[in-house]
Design an enzyme around this catalytic site. Structure first.
Site, PDB file in Angstrom:
ATOM      1  N   SER A   1       2.303  -3.231   4.263  1.00 45.13           N
ATOM      2  CA  SER A   1       2.403  -1.678   4.399  1.00 45.13           C
ATOM      3  C   SER A   1       3.868  -1.062   3.942  1.00 45.13           C
ATOM      4  CB  SER A   1       2.246  -1.006   5.883  1.00 45.13           C
ATOM      5  OG  SER A   1       3.536  -1.109   6.362  1.00 45.13           O
ATOM      6  N   ASP A   2       3.904   0.154   3.614  1.00 50.04           N
ATOM      7  CA  ASP A   2       5.061   0.762   3.192  1.00 50.04           C
ATOM      8  C   ASP A   2       5.888   1.271   4.648  1.00 50.04           C
ATOM      9  OD1 ASP A   2       7.382   1.867   2.121  1.00 50.04           O
ATOM     10  OD2 ASP A   2       6.254   2.827   0.296  1.00 50.04           O
ATOM     11  N   TRP A   3       6.848   1.647   4.488  1.00 50.06           N
ATOM     12  CA  TRP A   3       7.660   1.857   5.849  1.00 50.06           C
ATOM     13  C   TRP A   3       7.131   2.526   6.733  1.00 50.06           C
ATOM     14  CZ3 TRP A   3      13.082   0.326   6.005  1.00 50.06           C
ATOM     15  CH2 TRP A   3      13.726   0.848   7.162  1.00 50.06           C
TER      16      TRP A   3
ATOM     17  N   GLU B   1       0.869  -1.229  -0.022  1.00 45.35           N
ATOM     18  CA  GLU B   1       0.043  -0.058  -0.098  1.00 45.35           C
ATOM     19  C   GLU B   1       0.723   1.274   0.060  1.00 45.35           C
ATOM     20  OE1 GLU B   1      -0.740   2.422   2.677  1.00 45.35           O
ATOM     21  OE2 GLU B   1       1.182   1.291   3.708  1.00 45.35           O
TER      22      GLU B   1
END
Length: 812
Positions: free
Chosen positions: A361-363, A328
């Site tokens: 998820s992204d970071w 995402e």
């Protein structure tokens, strides 16, 4: 003289007496104690400095055997995540405790497992896996203050295998899945073949290069014990200021979708059986590439019908290819936090697009709801909303275990149903089984010897060759002759780093202390390539640094240009990406403009511009001052020879613009599919590009002038090469609906493309199929509809040899 001598004797005697008295003093002078901070130690080991920019160079290299072969699997069939879990995975899931399930849902970065000496800290790993049962690890150690500036595949494999060994003995004893950002090959593995940036791959209009990049990236990653690659980007280039434009496949949804599809096929193939493959992760879902002000991670405001029409199709193509995972996006879409949005991650991704795989998820995005976006009160609140509203399976945490802790607390308090946890953990476990991690959790040593093979390097060179875009060539300024005296100017001319860009060796590319040394033997600069082609030393003045600011020899350039036959200016940009790469204008440094202008005004020497940039900077009057302009983008470490080859006419360029190149800042968000009545006056258009040959086209032939649903028509055109060189010719088919009731139609839309070699004097007939369904669009009611009207079919729009035919579109 006697008096002086006596005086000296008396003085010496008196001094000796005083010295003796001083030495015989009874008191003792103690050294003062001054408190200082000592170097850090950990278990008696002296730590490295906190800032250690010049890390040790890894002396190891893979064997890089010249050629190799891998087992063949059927890659044409659909291979992707299933909607149901295998029975053994279901049994394993049911056997896990809540703590073990929560641990599977977090991914931590490797910096947590590196000691202060820059080496692996097994104590920390054992403790973390014992307590939190970690399911996944990511990142390259060189980005996390490790001892080595880049890891050879041998060293990388030892690192990942050590973590894997601990994971199999501690905590839940479930193998980890190791993830890495590999945007353009295994760009964090020493010797791994790095390809041109994705935007360059798009410029080839040849999807074999997307496939090859994926295939080599997978093999080299797997050799290092990496099973999961966070690539490709399916973001559509919507704002030319954005720092990540070079990471995606341009501004057209059809072109991007085709490149994404074939990239995933290369990365994954039959990943459930082929152990040289990895799980691909298409990103960033969705709207990330449309920040309202061009700054990274800024909010995107996108009408929903626009989103479905232009931004969703490449992701749909990724899911059609069988992509195993999705990431995402950062931030918010239309003021809604993406990661906790049921509309985006539930209804759109899972239901409408039918994605069954693992969503990560992204970071740090879960925590960002609390710390950055202020869309959650605290981390537990953010986790609760993420789990109950969205469809996230794994949190790239990546620096803490709060997601796991909050998940445990939320389930125990009844705020999150354990069935929701089982849904995500089941997907993660199934992914691990599909990748063979339960049977073969460690890296394959046999793959290491293939890393850096000349077989792979030639594929990267081929991609670089086809990605070079000749945009202007007045008076046949190109190709150069080896007998000409050519002056080269610009820091990017003699730098592998500057023609490769970010996501290479490090996140932001090599640092200023390393320069090209970190590439070792794996690449060459344009300077090296020109020397290789011409057999002579180059006439080179730096002139300006990579930021465009005057540097060594700036004042000497005009004088040197007067005695040169041609001057080649390389206009570059410092490697960067994400927020580090934010800019506020497409205007370059004034020193660059002034130097080129001075050569134009004060000499008669023809000027050639080579554009080696993350994104399209404004050329201003330089566009008219130059006799020739070539956009090389970021063609990678193996592009020095291909660039020299095209400059000196060893082949004819065949790249085409994968995005609209703006003249000024206000055009930063203009795409070629702007409404047909809008201003469209860019510096260069999408699809624009020429070669050294004169290619002419016949009139377009269609088998019917009626375009109706369910009744596709055939479209053909014949291209003839009137030149003296072989031409690798891309042919682009566009449509433009001239009248469309109630809804404005685009200036053009790309519907198909093909690319073929045409020998001198020869012709080739390109055949395409066009359907009425392709002409449908999403209206304001979110319905896909057709609207009748005349349609122009254009071959090679925006180029001088374009051809047009007209058909009529019917709704039934």
């Amino acid at each position: 003289m006697k008096y002086f001598k006596l005086f000296n004797i008396l003085g010496a005697t008196f001094g000796a007496i005083i010295q003796a008295e001083l030495l015989n003093t009874n008191y003792r002078v103690n050294q003062p104690i001054i408190n200082v901070v000592d170097v850090k130690k950990q278990n008696g080991v002296v730590c490295l400095p906190d800032f250690f920019p010049l890390q040790d160079y890894d002396p190891m290299r893979p064997a890089s055997i010249p050629s190799y072969s891998l087992p063949q699997y059927d890659e044409n069939k659909y291979t992707g995540p299933n909607s149901e879990l295998d029975s053994d995975i279901l049994d394993l899931l049911n056997s896990l405790s809540l703590e073990e399930k929560a641990g599977q849902m977090i991914q931590l970065q490797v910096g947590l497992f590196i000691g202060c000496d820059g080496l692996i800290n097994t104590t920390a790993i054992e403790s973390m896996f014992d307590e939190w049962k970690i399911g996944s690890v990511l990142e390259a150690t060189q980005n996390r203050r490790s001892r080595w500036n880049i890891n050879s595949p041998q060293r990388f494999a030892n690192f990942t295998n050590t973590i894997q060994n601990i994971a199999l003995k501690k905590g839940s004893k479930i193998p980890i899945i190791y993830g890495l950002d590999s945007i353009r090959g295994a760009n964090y593995v020493k010797g791994g073949t790095i390809f041109p940036a994705p935007v360059n791959i798009a410029a080839t209009f040849n999807h074999i290069h997307a496939y090859n990049c994926g295939k080599i990236s997978a093999k080299d990653s797997r050799s290092a014990g990496v099973h999961w690659v966070f690539s490709p980007l399916a973001d559509v280039n919507m704002n030319k200021l954005w720092s990540r434009n070079f990471e995606n496949f341009g501004e057209d949804p059809y072109l991007a979708g085709e490149m994404v599809y074939h990239s995933i096929k290369g990365l994954q193939g039959d990943y459930k059986n082929d152990r040289s493959k990895v799980a691909a992760c298409v990103k960033h879902f969705i709207g990330y590439s449309s920040p309202i002000n061009g700054q990274d991670r800024q909010i995107s405001l996108i009408p929903w019908n626009f989103l479905l029409e232009y931004l969703v199709p490449p992701f749909k193509r990724a899911i059609d290819s069988g992509v195993a995972t999705v990431m995402e996006t950062y931030g918010q879409l239309n003021f809604q936090s993406t990661i906790s949005s049921n509309k985006i991650l539930g209804e759109l991704l899972r239901i409408e697009l039918g994605f069954n795989g693992t969503l990560i998820s992204d970071w740090g995005e879960v925590n960002s709801q609390c710390y950055r976006y202020k869309t959650a009160f605290d981390i537990e609140d953010a986790v609760r909303m993420t789990l109950n509203n969205g469809s996230l399976d794994m949190s790239m945490t990546p620096d803490d275990v709060m997601f796991a802790k909050s998940t445990i607390d939320l389930v125990r308090s009844g705020k999150v149903d354990v069935k929701r946890i089982d849904e995500s953990v089941g997907r993660i476990l199934q992914l691990k089984k599909d990748l063979g991690l339960f049977a073969s959790p460690y890296s394959d040593p046999k793959l290491i010897e293939t890393v850096g093979s000349i077989q792979d390097v030639e594929l990267s060179r081929d991609a670089a060759r086809e990605s070079l875009i000749l945009l202007k060539n007045e008076n046949n300024a190109l190709p150069l002759s080896t007998s000409e005296k050519v002056l080269f100017v610009g820091a990017a001319f003699d730098s592998i780093t500057y023609t490769t860009g970010a996501w290479s060796q490090h996140w932001q590319g090599p640092n200023e202390f390393e320069g090209d040394k970190v590439y070792d033997i794996y690449g060459e600069s344009i300077n090296s390539g020109v020397r290789n082609i011409t057999g002579n030393d180059t006439n080179y003045i730096v002139g300006y640094d990579i930021n465009g600011v005057r540097s060594h020899g700036y004042k000497k350039v005009v004088k040197a240009a007067r005695t040169a036959d041609k001057v080649v200016f390389i206009l570059g940009e410092k490697p960067s990406t994400e927020e580090v790469g934010n800019i506020r204008t497409l205007r370059m440094a004034e020193d660059q403009y002034n130097l080129v202008k001075s050569v134009s005004d004060l000499t008669d020497t023809p000027i050639i511009l080579i554009l080696a940039q993350n994104r399209p900077f404004s050329l201003g009057e330089l566009s008219s001052e130059a006799s020739a302009i070539m956009n090389i983008g970021l063609p990678g470490p193996y592009s020095g020879i291909p660039i020299a080859e095209v400059l000196y006419g060893k082949f004819s360029p065949s790249g085409r613009q994968p995005y609209t190149y703006p003249k000024l800042d206000y055009q930063a968000s203009v795409t070629y599919y702007t409404p047909q009545w809008n201003e469209f006056d860019p510096e260069f258009s999408f699809g624009q590009g020429i070669g050294y040959n004169n290619i002419t086209y016949s009139e377009i032939t269609v088998n019917s002038t009626e375009l109706r649903p369910g009744r596709p028509i055939s479209v053909s055109v014949t291209a003839k090469n009137h030149g003296i060189m072989v031409q690798n010719e891309p042919v682009l088919l566009f449509t433009a609906q001239l009248v469309r009731r109630f809804h404005v139609s685009e200036l053009y839309r790309l519907r198909a493309f093909d690319k073929q070699f045409i020998s001198p004097g020869a012709s080739y007939t390109f055949n395409f199929i066009l359907t009425a369904e392709e002409m449908s669009f999403i209206n304001m009611d979110m319905n896909r509809v057709l609207s009748e009207g005349p349609v122009n079919i254009t071959i090679n729009a925006f180029n001088d040899n374009a051809k047009i035919a007209q058909v009529y579109l019917y709704e039934n």
